[in-house]
Motif scaffolding. Structure first.
Motif, PDB file in Angstrom:
ATOM      1  N   SER A  44       1.977  -6.133  -8.232  1.00 46.04           N
ATOM      2  CA  SER A  44       1.745  -7.477  -8.410  1.00 46.04           C
ATOM      3  C   SER A  44       0.565  -7.701  -7.466  1.00 46.04           C
ATOM      4  O   SER A  44      -0.548  -8.356  -7.710  1.00 46.04           O
ATOM      5  N   HIS A  45       0.648  -7.081  -6.130  1.00 50.32           N
ATOM      6  CA  HIS A  45      -0.159  -7.208  -5.241  1.00 50.32           C
ATOM      7  C   HIS A  45      -1.487  -6.705  -5.733  1.00 50.32           C
ATOM      8  O   HIS A  45      -2.572  -7.483  -5.386  1.00 50.32           O
ATOM      9  N   ALA A  46      -1.200  -5.731  -6.264  1.00 44.93           N
ATOM     10  CA  ALA A  46      -2.911  -5.008  -6.621  1.00 44.93           C
ATOM     11  C   ALA A  46      -3.570  -5.691  -7.696  1.00 44.93           C
ATOM     12  O   ALA A  46      -4.790  -5.766  -7.959  1.00 44.93           O
ATOM     13  N   SER A  47      -2.584  -6.289  -8.567  1.00 43.40           N
ATOM     14  CA  SER A  47      -3.203  -6.878  -9.989  1.00 43.40           C
ATOM     15  C   SER A  47      -3.706  -8.264  -9.609  1.00 43.40           C
ATOM     16  O   SER A  47      -4.702  -8.890 -10.175  1.00 43.40           O
ATOM     17  N   GLN A  48      -3.251  -8.810  -8.499  1.00 47.81           N
ATOM     18  CA  GLN A  48      -3.682 -10.064  -7.945  1.00 47.81           C
ATOM     19  C   GLN A  48      -4.711 -10.193  -6.888  1.00 47.81           C
ATOM     20  O   GLN A  48      -5.513 -11.289  -6.512  1.00 47.81           O
ATOM     21  N   SER A  49      -4.938  -9.161  -6.094  1.00 47.78           N
ATOM     22  CA  SER A  49      -5.709  -9.274  -4.895  1.00 47.78           C
ATOM     23  C   SER A  49      -7.227  -8.345  -5.129  1.00 47.78           C
ATOM     24  O   SER A  49      -6.854  -7.397  -5.785  1.00 47.78           O
ATOM     25  N   HIS A  50      -8.074  -8.968  -4.729  1.00 51.29           N
ATOM     26  CA  HIS A  50      -9.187  -8.107  -4.945  1.00 51.29           C
ATOM     27  C   HIS A  50      -9.603  -7.099  -3.903  1.00 51.29           C
ATOM     28  O   HIS A  50     -10.271  -6.273  -3.863  1.00 51.29           O
ATOM     29  N   GLU A  51      -8.502  -7.145  -2.694  1.00 58.23           N
ATOM     30  CA  GLU A  51      -8.766  -6.264  -1.463  1.00 58.23           C
ATOM     31  C   GLU A  51      -7.713  -5.357  -1.183  1.00 58.23           C
ATOM     32  O   GLU A  51      -7.198  -4.890  -0.357  1.00 58.23           O
ATOM     33  N   ALA A  52      -6.914  -4.946  -2.492  1.00 57.86           N
ATOM     34  CA  ALA A  52      -5.935  -4.120  -2.519  1.00 57.86           C
ATOM     35  C   ALA A  52      -6.317  -2.638  -2.186  1.00 57.86           C
ATOM     36  O   ALA A  52      -5.821  -2.077  -1.168  1.00 57.86           O
ATOM     37  N   LEU A  53      -7.335  -2.426  -2.523  1.00 51.89           N
ATOM     38  CA  LEU A  53      -7.730  -1.102  -2.303  1.00 51.89           C
ATOM     39  C   LEU A  53      -8.391  -0.758  -0.679  1.00 51.89           C
ATOM     40  O   LEU A  53      -8.069   0.083  -0.311  1.00 51.89           O
ATOM     41  N   GLN A  54      -8.956  -2.093  -0.339  1.00 50.88           N
ATOM     42  CA  GLN A  54      -9.474  -2.066   0.982  1.00 50.88           C
ATOM     43  C   GLN A  54      -7.960  -1.984   1.778  1.00 50.88           C
ATOM     44  O   GLN A  54      -8.363  -1.271   2.997  1.00 50.88           O
ATOM     45  N   SER A  55      -6.954  -2.683   1.514  1.00 54.05           N
ATOM     46  CA  SER A  55      -5.969  -2.485   2.543  1.00 54.05           C
ATOM     47  C   SER A  55      -5.163  -1.066   2.606  1.00 54.05           C
ATOM     48  O   SER A  55      -4.758  -0.695   3.460  1.00 54.05           O
ATOM     49  N   ALA A  56      -5.641  -0.491   1.288  1.00 54.13           N
ATOM     50  CA  ALA A  56      -4.860   1.043   1.138  1.00 54.13           C
ATOM     51  C   ALA A  56      -5.709   1.805   2.156  1.00 54.13           C
ATOM     52  O   ALA A  56      -5.233   2.741   2.737  1.00 54.13           O
ATOM     53  N   ILE A  57      -7.066   1.540   1.916  1.00 51.68           N
ATOM     54  CA  ILE A  57      -8.004   2.510   2.832  1.00 51.68           C
ATOM     55  C   ILE A  57      -7.566   2.135   4.213  1.00 51.68           C
ATOM     56  O   ILE A  57      -7.527   3.013   5.301  1.00 51.68           O
ATOM     57  N   ASN A  58      -7.493   0.834   4.670  1.00 47.61           N
ATOM     58  CA  ASN A  58      -7.274   0.611   6.058  1.00 47.61           C
ATOM     59  C   ASN A  58      -6.045   1.264   6.591  1.00 47.61           C
ATOM     60  O   ASN A  58      -5.882   1.984   7.706  1.00 47.61           O
ATOM     61  N   SER A  59      -5.074   1.218   5.814  1.00 43.78           N
ATOM     62  CA  SER A  59      -3.694   1.954   6.003  1.00 43.78           C
ATOM     63  C   SER A  59      -3.946   3.523   6.289  1.00 43.78           C
ATOM     64  O   SER A  59      -3.359   3.938   7.125  1.00 43.78           O
ATOM     65  N   ALA A  60      -4.682   3.854   5.440  1.00 50.28           N
ATOM     66  CA  ALA A  60      -4.951   5.306   5.311  1.00 50.28           C
ATOM     67  C   ALA A  60      -5.666   5.820   6.753  1.00 50.28           C
ATOM     68  O   ALA A  60      -5.285   7.031   7.385  1.00 50.28           O
ATOM     69  N   VAL A  61      -6.692   5.060   7.006  1.00 50.08           N
ATOM     70  CA  VAL A  61      -7.567   5.301   8.194  1.00 50.08           C
ATOM     71  C   VAL A  61      -6.256   5.070   9.386  1.00 50.08           C
ATOM     72  O   VAL A  61      -6.647   5.996  10.183  1.00 50.08           O
ATOM     73  N   THR A  62      -5.671   4.073   9.436  1.00 52.66           N
ATOM     74  CA  THR A  62      -4.774   4.190  10.613  1.00 52.66           C
ATOM     75  C   THR A  62      -3.892   5.217  10.802  1.00 52.66           C
ATOM     76  O   THR A  62      -3.519   5.956  12.032  1.00 52.66           O
ATOM     77  N   PHE A  63      -3.419   5.637   9.705  1.00 56.32           N
ATOM     78  CA  PHE A  63      -2.433   6.955   9.407  1.00 56.32           C
ATOM     79  C   PHE A  63      -3.224   8.113  10.165  1.00 56.32           C
ATOM     80  O   PHE A  63      -2.677   8.977  10.779  1.00 56.32           O
ATOM     81  N   VAL A  64      -4.448   8.469   9.714  1.00 58.04           N
ATOM     82  CA  VAL A  64      -5.422   9.535  10.213  1.00 58.04           C
ATOM     83  C   VAL A  64      -5.439   9.581  11.587  1.00 58.04           C
ATOM     84  O   VAL A  64      -5.215  10.467  12.109  1.00 58.04           O
ATOM     85  N   GLY A  65      -5.694   8.154  12.000  1.00 60.30           N
ATOM     86  CA  GLY A  65      -5.826   8.116  13.519  1.00 60.30           C
ATOM     87  C   GLY A  65      -4.855   8.315  14.313  1.00 60.30           C
ATOM     88  O   GLY A  65      -4.902   9.088  15.034  1.00 60.30           O
TER      89      GLY A  65
END
Lengths: 247, 320
Positions: A44-65
């Motif tokens: 639902s989040h991904a289908s309604q938000s234009h920024e879902a992928l951006q959020s996923a990338i941000n989270s990935a960057v945080t984890f790598v950090g």
């Protein structure tokens, strides 16, 4: 300097902890965040938000950090724990070269790992949606702001871990501080400082990789705070690295 | 030549190294001796710039860190177990080779020299102390340095390893290099060192050649057996030479056998035996460092005798 840098890269690439931590970061970012949470489960989040992928990338960057903070701590901490620092210091023509080589090697490895993990996270995000047969709305990513914030966040994480490890010189002590400072200590300080928490180092890092900066800070303000801590802490760590006995 | 001048190091109030000056000559093996806690390792660390303290150490008139590739100037072994336990022996050396700007091909060469080629891919965490020492020696040799500084390199080595190390060190020095080596194995040291530096409680006690060190010991002397000992003793006394009675004759210190022979001849005393008796390095070392031990062990025999006395005393009291 190049010889020291080559040696530091070899140190990172010839111990299993680097690969274990990379694998952990990869599985969490690509598998859990990209595929499962943002791609497959949170439809639902991904289908309604234009920024879902951006959020996923941000989270990935945080984890790598987080994971590459530990890689950095291990790079420095192992030198003191196993006393290989004496070889590093007697092989180079100056301690400064060893200091900067360690930091550069840790930062470059973290950035390379981020490129791989973010690319795979984007892929796993789409795979997750395809597996779930979801037609998402178009995703928008401002690549330039996203990139500089990711790079600063990564380099900042590595710099903090590096400074802590150089100052403490005990592997266990440094791991404990890197573990507790962002979560427990800054979490407790949040209760006391309220919005002034934006002046704390790890909160500022978190602001850079969040969709919107918290506590009334802007991205540029957070960048300035991170820069101040990295420069100030780095300077103290550098002076101590030059002046103290090897171990 | 390695020249150290006025090395000093303090830990708060404790002086670990106190104004030490000595040279390590090229083409020779210089042994570095001192009781436990004398400051040997600290001195070596100061020489290499690992510890901060007073004084200057130069390698061919230049400080180590003014060389662009210090690994090619001095090879070090300060601690046998100085390696990451899960990084293979070969990778450990490759890391050090990269740091020193040394070709990777040298790694297999030094592994071969120290006899670790078979275990090059093994993790050194499981190495015995002797194998770890060999890996440390390999690390020291990587840059084919002119100078070697080895702290207790024979620790943990088997007899074959010790013999190999002794020959290797001697050969390395003979090839025009300098080896500065500390060891508690005095018999080994006496076989390989040309010069000796002795420190105690952080202070320089002696820096001299092995020959002079042993000759200067009161344990060195000339054993004399003559037909008229009293007469010779008197003649020696006139010359101010000391003679101590030992089993079968007496021992003269402070004179050469030639001089004693001539003296006896001139006095008309038939000489039955005239033998030079050199002190052992151990005797000379113990004599020099007497009172300079930081940690002194008890005399076991005396302590046992005292213990017997202590345990008997209450019984005797009770009986009385």
């Amino acid at each position: 300097m190049l010889a020291s840098l080559k040696s530091e890269f070899r140190k990172l690439l010839t111990v299993r902890s680097t690969y274990l931590l990379f694998t952990a970061a990869f599985l969490l970012a690509v598998g859990l965040i990209g595929f499962w949470i943002y791609g497959y489960k949170d439809v639902s989040h991904a289908s309604q938000s234009h920024e879902a992928l951006q959020s996923a990338i941000n989270s990935a960057v945080t984890f790598v950090g987080i994971f590459f903070s530990f890689v950095t701590v291990l790079l420095v901490g192992h030198e003191y724990r196993y006393n290989t620092i004496m070889y590093s210091l007697t092989s180079a023509s100056g301690r400064g070269k060893v200091f900067f080589s360690k930091f550069l090697a840790a930062a470059v490895i973290a950035l390379l790992a981020t490129v791989v993990i973010v690319a795979c996270t984007v892929g796993s995000f789409h795979i997750g949606q395809n597996v779930h047969h979801v037609n998402t709305i178009s995703q928008s990513i401002d690549w330039w702001p996203a990139t500089w914030r990711a790079v600063v966040s990564l380099v900042g994480s590595v710099a903090y871990a590096f400074i802590i490890a150089i100052l403490i010189r005990s592997l266990i002590g440094a791991v404990a501080v890197v573990l507790l400072l962002p979560s427990t200590i800054e979490g407790l300080l949040m209760l006391l400082l309220k919005d002034n928490v934006k002046y704390l180092p790890y909160t500022s890092l978190g602001n850079l990789t969040s969709d919107t900066p918290a506590h009334g800070a802007s991205y540029l303000f957070s960048l300035a705070v991170i820069g101040a801590y990295a420069f100030g802490g780095g300077l103290i760590a550098y002076i101590l690295f030059l002046k103290r006995d090897a171990n | 030549m390695i020249r150290t001048e006025h090395l000093s190091k303090k830990y708060r109030k404790k002086v670990a190294v106190d104004d030490i000056t000595f040279d390590v000559e090229t083409g020779k093996v210089t042994g570095f001796l001192g009781p436990n806690g004398a400051g040997k390792s600290t001195t070596m660390r100061l020489m290499l710039g690992l510890d901060n303290g007073g004084g200057v150490t130069t390698f061919d008139d230049k400080p180590l860190h003014s060389y662009s590739q210090p690994s090619k100037v001095v090879g070090i072994l300060l601690e046998a177990k100085a390696f990451h336990p899960t990084r293979s022996a070969r990778n450990h050396l490759k890391v050090l080779a990269a740091a020193g700007g040394i070709a990777d091909s040298r790694v297999d060469e030094v592994l071969d020299i120290v006899g670790l080629k078979e275990v090059a891919k093994k993790k050194p965490g499981k190495f015995s102390l002797g194998m770890s020492q060999r890996l440390g020696i390999a690390a020291a040799l990587l840059g084919e340095p002119k100078y070697l500084m080895l702290d207790e390199p024979a620790n943990g080595l088997d007899p074959e390893g010790i013999a190999w190390l002794r020959d290797f060190i001697k050969q390395y020095a003979d090839d025009g290099n300098a080896v500065f080596v500390s060891s508690h194995l005095l018999s080994e040291m006496s076989q390989m060192a040309d010069n000796i530096v002795v420190i105690g409680k952080g202070k320089l006690i002696a820096s001299t050649s092995m020959t002079e060190l042993i000759a200067g010991s009161s344990h060195s002397g000339v054993f004399v057996r003559v037909e008229k000992p009293a007469l010779l003793k008197k003649a020696l006394q006139v010359r101010g030479l000391a003679a101590t009675t030992v089993e079968g004759g007496f021992k003269v210190t402070g004179a050469k056998s030639d001089d004693i022979g001539r003296l006896a001849f001139n006095a008309g005393i038939p000489v039955l035996e005239l033998t030079n008796q050199g002190a052992s390095l151990e005797e000379a070392f113990l004599e020099l460092t007497e009172g300079a031990q930081e940690y002194r062990s008890h005399d076991v025999a005396a302590a046992s005798a005292q213990a017997v006395v202590d345990t008997k005393a209450p019984v005797e009291k009770e009986n009385a």
